[in-house]
Design a protein around this motif. Structure first.
Motif, PDB file in Angstrom:
ATOM      1  N   VAL A  85      99.585  48.151  -0.381  1.00  0.00           N
ATOM      2  CA  VAL A  85      99.558  49.223   0.618  1.00  0.00           C
ATOM      3  C   VAL A  85      98.570  48.912   1.734  1.00  0.00           C
ATOM      4  O   VAL A  85      98.640  49.473   2.811  1.00  0.00           O
ATOM      5  CB  VAL A  85      99.224  50.603   0.000  1.00  0.00           C
ATOM      6  N   CYS A  86      97.638  48.028   1.447  1.00  0.00           N
ATOM      7  CA  CYS A  86      96.718  47.673   2.519  1.00  0.00           C
ATOM      8  C   CYS A  86      96.086  46.304   2.370  1.00  0.00           C
ATOM      9  O   CYS A  86      96.188  45.661   1.320  1.00  0.00           O
ATOM     10  CB  CYS A  86      95.687  48.770   2.756  1.00  0.00           C
ATOM     11  N   ILE A  87      95.448  45.903   3.444  1.00  0.00           N
ATOM     12  CA  ILE A  87      94.781  44.596   3.531  1.00  0.00           C
ATOM     13  C   ILE A  87      93.295  44.884   3.661  1.00  0.00           C
ATOM     14  O   ILE A  87      92.903  45.741   4.465  1.00  0.00           O
ATOM     15  CB  ILE A  87      95.272  43.851   4.797  1.00  0.00           C
ATOM     16  N   LEU A  88      92.507  44.190   2.881  1.00  0.00           N
ATOM     17  CA  LEU A  88      91.057  44.371   2.962  1.00  0.00           C
ATOM     18  C   LEU A  88      90.456  43.174   3.682  1.00  0.00           C
ATOM     19  O   LEU A  88      90.782  42.022   3.376  1.00  0.00           O
ATOM     20  CB  LEU A  88      90.472  44.478   1.545  1.00  0.00           C
ATOM     21  N   ARG A  89      89.581  43.455   4.640  1.00  0.00           N
ATOM     22  CA  ARG A  89      88.839  42.386   5.308  1.00  0.00           C
ATOM     23  C   ARG A  89      87.394  42.824   5.473  1.00  0.00           C
ATOM     24  O   ARG A  89      87.105  44.021   5.583  1.00  0.00           O
ATOM     25  CB  ARG A  89      89.439  42.082   6.695  1.00  0.00           C
ATOM     26  N   GLY A  90      86.516  41.848   5.506  1.00  0.00           N
ATOM     27  CA  GLY A  90      85.099  42.149   5.675  1.00  0.00           C
ATOM     28  C   GLY A  90      84.669  41.958   7.111  1.00  0.00           C
ATOM     29  O   GLY A  90      85.158  41.067   7.811  1.00  0.00           O
ATOM     30  N   ILE A  91      83.767  42.825   7.564  1.00  0.00           N
ATOM     31  CA  ILE A  91      83.176  42.645   8.890  1.00  0.00           C
ATOM     32  C   ILE A  91      81.667  42.573   8.697  1.00  0.00           C
ATOM     33  O   ILE A  91      81.058  43.484   8.144  1.00  0.00           O
ATOM     34  CB  ILE A  91      83.556  43.800   9.855  1.00  0.00           C
TER      35      ILE A  91
END
Ligand code: PNS
Length: 188
Positions: A85-91
């Motif tokens: 359902v979603c994409i996780l990315r770090g900032i």
């Protein structure tokens, strides 16, 4: 805990403490987190996909809702195939923002049903990147505290194969005597 699967895609070459921090945070809020290693990147990797997969599996073994996988081609197509359902990315810092925004918007254009969720790793890792870790390690500098110990060891083995021999055999490195190589047993 959020219902559904989230994908955390990346190169993970190698996994840093920042990545691991994000995986642990992600595992707390998603029902299942799939850490997905890109197989065919344009970059020449330091670690093979198999090595990266193995390291990540070792590092996340304690997280029951985290799975490690690899993917090729478009990330959104992989995410859909995984029913994510979603994409996780770090900032980490503002410098990440422009690239991440561009990627998130392109991914949304390609697949409007997928949301990108950004999370921040602990601030002590805000300057840590795989690229800098590789650079420091290749120049012989210390990477302790920047990467998990497993990765630190693999970096040592990669950059100095004698280290692997040393560790695996519990022997001191090879001694060359008159053209013949001998293994010396380490004294207890
Ligand atoms: O750890 P990285 O190198 O920043 O990860 C980048 C990654 C793997 C997430 C990105 O390059 C990617 O998703 N590549 C797969 C190909 C793709 O879908 N490209 C379009 C992205 S907008």
């Amino acid at each position: 805990m959020n219902k559904g699967i989230a994908i955390y895609p990346g190169s993970f070459d190698p996994t840093t403490n920042g990545h691991l921090d994000l995986i642990e945070r992600g595992a707390k809020i998603f029902e299942e987190l799939v850490v997905a290693i890109l197989r065919n990147s344009e970059k020449t990797p330091m670690f093979s996909v198999a090595e990266r997969l193995e390291m990540l599996r070792t590092l996340t073994g304690h997280l029951k809702n985290v799975r490690i996988d690899t993917f090729d081609g478009l990330m959104v197509e992989y995410a859909v195939s995984m029913e994510a359902v979603c994409i996780l990315r770090g900032i980490r810092a503002i410098s990440d923002y422009e690239y991440e925004l561009q990627m998130a918007l392109m991914n949304r254009k390609l697949e409007p049903t997928l949301e990108t969720v950004f999370m921040m790793p602990a601030d002590k890792y805000s300057y840590v990147s795989s690229r800098l870790v590789r650079e420091v390690a290749q120049a012989g500098g210390p990477v302790k505290g920047l990467v998990p110990e497993v990765v630190e060891q693999k970096l040592r083995e990669k950059l100095d194969p004698a280290d692997k021999f040393h560790d695996e055999m519990h022997e001191v490195p090879l001694v060359v005597t008159g053209g013949k190589e001998k293994k010396r047993k380490k004294k207890a």
